[in-house]
Structure formats: structure tokens, C-alpha cells
Enzyme design. Structure first.
Site, short mmCIF file in Angstrom:
data_model
loop_
_atom_site.label_atom_id
_atom_site.label_comp_id
_atom_site.label_asym_id
_atom_site.label_seq_id
_atom_site.Cartn_x
_atom_site.Cartn_y
_atom_site.Cartn_z
CG HIS A 156 -1.66 -1.06 1.45
ND1 HIS A 156 -2.92 -1.60 0.80
CD2 HIS A 156 -1.25 -2.34 2.04
CE1 HIS A 156 -3.47 -2.76 1.33
NE2 HIS A 156 -2.41 -3.33 2.11
CB SER A 277 13.07 22.16 -16.37
OG SER A 277 12.27 23.39 -16.29
CE LYS A 283 11.54 19.03 -12.23
NZ LYS A 283 10.31 19.49 -12.50
CD GLU A 290 8.49 11.75 -16.26
OE1 GLU A 290 7.90 12.44 -17.21
OE2 GLU A 290 9.12 12.20 -15.27
#
Ligand code: ARG
Length: 459
Positions: A156, A277, A283, A290
Site C-alpha cells: 500500500h 527543464s 530539475k 516516464e
């Protein structure tokens, strides 16, 4: 423009209808398969006395030159051809004359395309297996290198029990191993030759389908010509196998994305597999992971698209079946490139063992071991579980962790506690004592590594 099939009709097709009908823009990638199939077909025709030795030789040489001209770029695939089968036959006839017109004897584009797609899917399935093996090898190596890294194990997404990082990543190696099994199984059914089924009903010529099957590396010819030309189950099977590889990659990607966040900082992607970025200078983004996660949907899409195409098709060949290829090709490309990128990304990422260990010390992950300690001293598990739970809430109220409670405090909960409790709840001990088959102890994890090594070597 007049079509090759002029005869029954004038064969002057409306321009838009013509391009709607054409598959050359995507099936041209099967030119090698098409030519291989045609060379074997010509050999069979010669062996059966349907064409002469000279005709076969000229067809074979012609096809071989077309192949090498396509490979070197000397010959370009014309976008006005209807499909790759027509294109090759047209060029062949242009180049060698009348013998070229005999190649299509005892054959139809229906069994020809079924053959090409099988050859292409078999080749791709083998390539994907190779990439899966490479990835399993990398996971295995990284597991071996980092055997001392302890991290939180989650259920979980809550801290559950401490585990070895190696144990966690090896779980994926076993998923990829099953993916290989599925592809190998699918190859068994790809390996049935449809050629010789002809348009749908077989042929009046004295062909030798066994000769063709054998020369194309198939285990046998299909037993029913109607099935031979209309079966695309093997594409569905390949797409299903691909559709299971992707969620494996996607789940793994999701974890890597999470682990590379500041909150976790368990890992860091190498620069070669990260992006920045355009506005936020700090970043470092995990775009590759992804994208592996993001591309999963389009592979599922290909599977559903083909299943839907096949639903409701009457026997035998229908033009709907031309729609099998884009789904198959897109999924093949996607799964191959995703595996390749993921492998490089995983091989090059940095593992931050300290951050993992620090996290593993939080969240009372040794509470089960505390209960097991009492069980070891004669208490029933349910009672031990309750006491351990009470101790955890006591710690939360006191702002303490299990490791720094005094023995006195422990004894307030049960007389069974003594000094040995500290050894029993040490995070490293918690991991090391899970020696059950397939468990997280170093010895159990080493067994997994040895097994994977053996499987990779034998395959
Ligand atoms: N381009 C077609 C396909 O991909 C080849 C088979 C055409 N057969 C036919 N009877 N029109 O399915």
C-alpha cells in the site's frame, strides 16, 4: 494508372480510393520476408516441375539483386505500388521478363501476406527475447553489485518490512523471464507455414507445402488452407505478450521515478538518461522512465485494435486484415525501443544505499520481527501481534523508535523481553533472518541470482 489485376474490371481506381487501399507505406518493411518467401516458392515450383531450372535461376537471381538493391538504397520502394508483394513482383518482371510472371503460380497474395507477417513476427519475437535477456542480465548484475543495500519494502506504499534492494529489483527479472516464456510459446504457433494455402482453397498444382515449410524454418504446413490465410492469432499472441512486457516496464519505471524524487532519493538517473527543464534550472527529470510508462497504452491499443479487427470477420481473407500490420509494427517498435532505453537507463543509474537504509529505519518496519520475537518465547502470534502494536503506539506517543526503547519499557509490555530483543529487531537481522525459499535474506537472493545466471546461460 492501370493495376496489375486489370481484366475483370478496367482497374482504374479513384485516387483517394487507391491510396486508401494501399499498404505500401507500412508493409514495405517486410521486403526481406517477402523476397525470402518468394525464393523458396520458386525453388518448390522448380522441384515440382512447374517451372524450369532456368526460370527458377533467373527468378532467384532477380530477387536476390532486388534484395541487395533495396538494402543498399539503389532501388527505392515506389509509393505508388499497392503493396510490397506487388512491388517486388513488378520490379522482378521488369528486370527479368517473362520468368517473373511465373512466380505467382500456385500462390496468392493471401497466403503470401500471411507468410510474410509470420516471418516478420517470428524475427521480432526473437529480437524482443534477446532484449529481455539483456535486461535480465543487467538487473542480475546490479542485484549482485548491491547485495548490501537494504531498503523499505512496501505494501500500500506504506513501510512494511525491510528488504534487500536486490530482492526488489530481481522481482522484475522474474517478470521478464515469464515474458520470454510467453514469446517462446507464441513462436511455436507462429512456426506453422501458411504458404500453399493459396487464395483460400488450396491449388490444383502439384505443390509441396512440406518442402516450403521446411525451407522457411517452420515446423509444419498448416492443415487447413482457409485457416492458413485467415489466421492472425499469432499476431494477437505476440501483441498480448508485448502488452504484458509493457506494464512490467511501466511498473518498474514508476518505481524508479518515485525513487529518484527528492523525498526518496534512493537512486539517481545518469545524465545520459535524464532531461532538464526549460525554466527550472534545478530539475533533473526521468523522461525515459516516464516514456516507458507512457508508451504502455499504445501497445495495449494495438492489441485491442487487432482483436477488434478480427471480431466478426467471415472466412477467409478480407481486406480488414491489412489493418493487422500497423498495430503489429507499432507495438514491435515500441516494445523494442522501450526495452533498449530502459536497459541502458537501469544499467547507468546510481544507487544511494544510505538513503535507502535511513528510510528503512523509519516506519517501524521491524514490528513484525518484534512480534515474532515474542512468538519465539512461547507467546501465540495473535497476542504477540497485539503487544507489538501497543508498543508501536507507545513509541509514536513518546517520539521514539523500537530500537531505542529501554528494556524496562519493554518489560512493561511483557515479561518475556530481555536484552536479546535489540538483536532481534535490528534492521539487518530482520532481513537476514528471512531465509525462506524466495525470501529477502542475502542467501535467498543469491540463490535467485544463481538461478537467473543458469537460465541465461542455458538459453
Ligand atoms: N496488402 C494486403 C494485406 O496486407 C495483401 C493481401 C491482399 N490480398 C487481396 N486479396 N487483396 O492484407
Amino acid at each position: 494508372m492501370k493495376k496489375m489485376w486489370a481484366g475483370r474490371t478496367e482497374a482504374r481506381v479513384d485516387k483517394i480510393a487507391d491510396s486508401f487501399n494501399s499498404s505500401i507505406s507500412f508493409d514495405s518493411r517486410m521486403y526481406e520476408e517477402d523476397i525470402t518467401g518468394s525464393i523458396v516458392h520458386a525453388k518448390m515450383l522448380e522441384k515440382q516441375g512447374i517451372i524450369s531450372f532456368e526460370e527458377r535461376l533467373s527468378i532467384e537471381n532477380g530477387l536476390k539483386t532486388i534484395l541487395s538493391d533495396l538494402q543498399t538504397g539503389k532501388l527505392e520502394i515506389s509509393s505508388s505500388a499497392e503493396d510490397i508483394h506487388m512491388f517486388v513482383e513488378e520490379v522482378l518482371t521488369e528486370r527479368i521478363g517473362d520468368a517473373g510472371k511465373k512466380l505467382h503460380t500456385a500462390r496468392s497474395r493471401n497466403d503470401q501476406v500471411a507468410l510474410d507477417v509470420r516471418l516478420y513476427t517470428r524475427k521480432t519475437a526473437k529480437e524482443v527475447i534477446g532484449k529481455l535477456k539483456a535486461l535480465i542480465g543487467v538487473i542480475k548484475n546490479r542485484a549482485e553489485e548491491n547485495l548490501d543495500a537494504i531498503m523499505p519494502g512496501y505494501t500500500h506504499l506504506q513501510h512494511a518490512q525491510p528488504i534487500l534492494f536486490s530482492h526488489h529489483i530481481l522481482a522484475y527479472a522474474f517478470m521478464f523471464l515469464r515474458d520470454i516464456g510467453r514469446l517462446e510459446d507464441c513462436i511455436k504457433r507462429i512456426n506453422i507455414s501458411p504458404i500453399g494455402s493459396c487464395a483460400l482453397a488450396g491449388t490444383t498444382y502439384d505443390t509441396d507445402r512440406f518442402f516450403e515449410a521446411q525451407n522457411l524454418g517452420f515446423s509444419e504446413p498448416c492443415r487447413n488452407s482457409m485457416d492458413g490465410v485467415s489466421d492472425r492469432d499469432f499476431c494477437v499472441e505476440f501483441l498480448s505478450a508485448a502488452s504484458l512486457i509493457m506494464p512490467h516496464l511501466s511498473r518498474f519505471s514508476e518505481e524508479l521515478i518515485l525513487w529518484s524524487s527528492w523525498e526518496f532519493a534512493f537512486i539517481e538517473m545518469s545524465d545520459a538518461y535524464s532531461t532538464g527543464s526549460s525554466i527550472m534550472p534545478q530539475k533533473k527529470n526521468s523522461d525515459m522512465a516516464e516514456l516507458c510508462r507512457g508508451k504502455t497504452g499504445r501497445v495495449y491499443g494495438s492489441l485491442v485494435s487487432l482483436l477488434t479487427t478480427l471480431k466478426g470477420l467471415p472466412l477467409a481473407y478480407n481486406k480488414d486484415m491489412q489493418e493487422d500490420k500497423e498495430a503489429l509494427f507499432d507495438a514491435s517498435d515500441t516494445v523494442k525501443v522501450s526495452l533498449e532505453v530502459f536497459t541502458g537507463m537501469f544499467e547507468s543509474l546510481a544507487v544511494h544505499k544510505e538513503a535507502m537504509m535511513n528510510a528503512a529505519r523509519k516506519g517501524f518496519m521491524n514490528a513484525t520481527d518484534l512480534a515474532d520475537y515474542l512468538v519465539g518465547r512461547g507467546m501465540a502470534f495473535r497476542d504477540a501481534y497485539k503487544i507489538s502494536g501497543r508498543i508501536v503506539s507507545y513509541c509514536i506517543v513518546q517520539g521514539k523508535i523500537l530500537e531505542n526503547l529501554s528494556l524496562e519499557e519493554y518489560k512493561n509490555f511483557s515479561v518475556l523481553f530481555d536484552e536479546s530483543v535489540y538483536g532481534a529487531i535490528d534492521i539487518k537481522t530482520c532481513v537476514e533472518r528471512r531465509t525462506s525459499y524466495g525470501g529477502t535474506s542475502e542467501s535467498s537472493v543469491r540463490e535467485q541470482i544463481v538461478y537467473l545466471e543458469k537460465v541465461l546461460k542455458e538459453s
